[in-house]
Motif scaffolding. Structure first.
Motif, short mmCIF file in Angstrom:
data_model
loop_
_atom_site.label_atom_id
_atom_site.label_comp_id
_atom_site.label_asym_id
_atom_site.label_seq_id
_atom_site.Cartn_x
_atom_site.Cartn_y
_atom_site.Cartn_z
N CYS A 1 -4.69 9.59 -2.93
CA CYS A 1 -3.56 8.71 -3.26
C CYS A 1 -3.50 8.44 -4.75
CB CYS A 1 -3.68 7.39 -2.50
SG CYS A 1 -3.59 7.58 -0.72
N PHE A 2 -4.65 8.21 -5.36
CA PHE A 2 -4.69 7.94 -6.79
C PHE A 2 -4.28 9.18 -7.58
CE2 PHE A 2 -6.87 7.29 -10.90
CZ PHE A 2 -6.23 6.11 -11.27
N ALA A 3 -4.70 10.36 -7.13
CA ALA A 3 -4.32 11.61 -7.80
C ALA A 3 -2.80 11.78 -7.76
CB ALA A 3 -5.01 12.80 -7.15
N CYS A 4 -2.16 11.39 -6.65
CA CYS A 4 -0.70 11.45 -6.56
C CYS A 4 -0.06 10.52 -7.58
CB CYS A 4 -0.24 11.08 -5.15
SG CYS A 4 -0.60 12.36 -3.94
N LYS A 5 -0.64 9.32 -7.74
CA LYS A 5 -0.11 8.35 -8.70
C LYS A 5 -0.23 8.90 -10.13
CE LYS A 5 -0.81 3.70 -10.46
NZ LYS A 5 -1.64 2.50 -10.43
N ASN B 1 5.20 16.41 -9.83
CA ASN B 1 5.46 16.01 -8.45
C ASN B 1 4.23 15.32 -7.88
OD1 ASN B 1 5.58 16.30 -5.46
ND2 ASN B 1 7.51 17.31 -5.94
N CYS B 2 4.45 14.23 -7.18
CA CYS B 2 3.31 13.47 -6.66
C CYS B 2 2.54 14.23 -5.57
CB CYS B 2 3.75 12.11 -6.14
SG CYS B 2 4.75 12.18 -4.66
N CYS B 3 3.16 15.23 -4.97
CA CYS B 3 2.48 16.00 -3.92
C CYS B 3 1.61 17.13 -4.48
CB CYS B 3 3.51 16.59 -2.96
SG CYS B 3 4.42 15.35 -2.05
#
Length: 120
Positions: free
Chosen positions: A49-53, A61-63
């Motif tokens: 989740c933090f890597a997406c942020k 892209n957050c994904c």
């Protein structure tokens, strides 16, 4: 009547402008979690989740971190290059592979410290 123009001197192109960009170090160390405890805790508790942020803060892209192998290495290189931080692709790869959550936390702090939270 035809007129012929003869050029006797070729125009000279202006000299190229050379700009020397000085590279710098990261604003915080890889293990500088005490500089931002909230991000450190978030990064350690839920690394994906933090890597997406962090990916979103870097303008990607957050994904990407979840779907693209090596995305965080590429994001680290992008941030390092845009902000003129010393390093290499090899060091980015080693750091992210050995300590991904610490690398993501360092990236987050760097973007916050240098770009007001978003890399342009």
């Amino acid at each position: 009547m035809n007129t012929t123009t003869v050029i006797t001197h070729q125009p000279v192109a202006p000299a190229p402008v050379v700009v020397k960009i000085t590279e710098r170090d990261w604003s915080t160390s890889l293990c500088g979690c005490f500089d931002d405890m909230a991000s450190c805790m978030y990064g350690m508790a839920c690394a994906p989740c933090f890597a997406c942020k962090v990916s979103s803060k870097a303008g990607e892209n957050c994904c990407a971190p979840c779907c693209v192998p090596g995305a965080m290495i590429a994001i680290r290189m992008k941030v390092r290059t845009r902000l003129h931080i010393r390093g290499s692709l090899c060091s980015d790869c080693i750091i992210d592979s050995c300590c991904g959550p610490c690398s993501a936390c360092q990236l987050s702090r760097e973007i916050d410290n240098s770009c007001n939270g978003h890399l342009m």
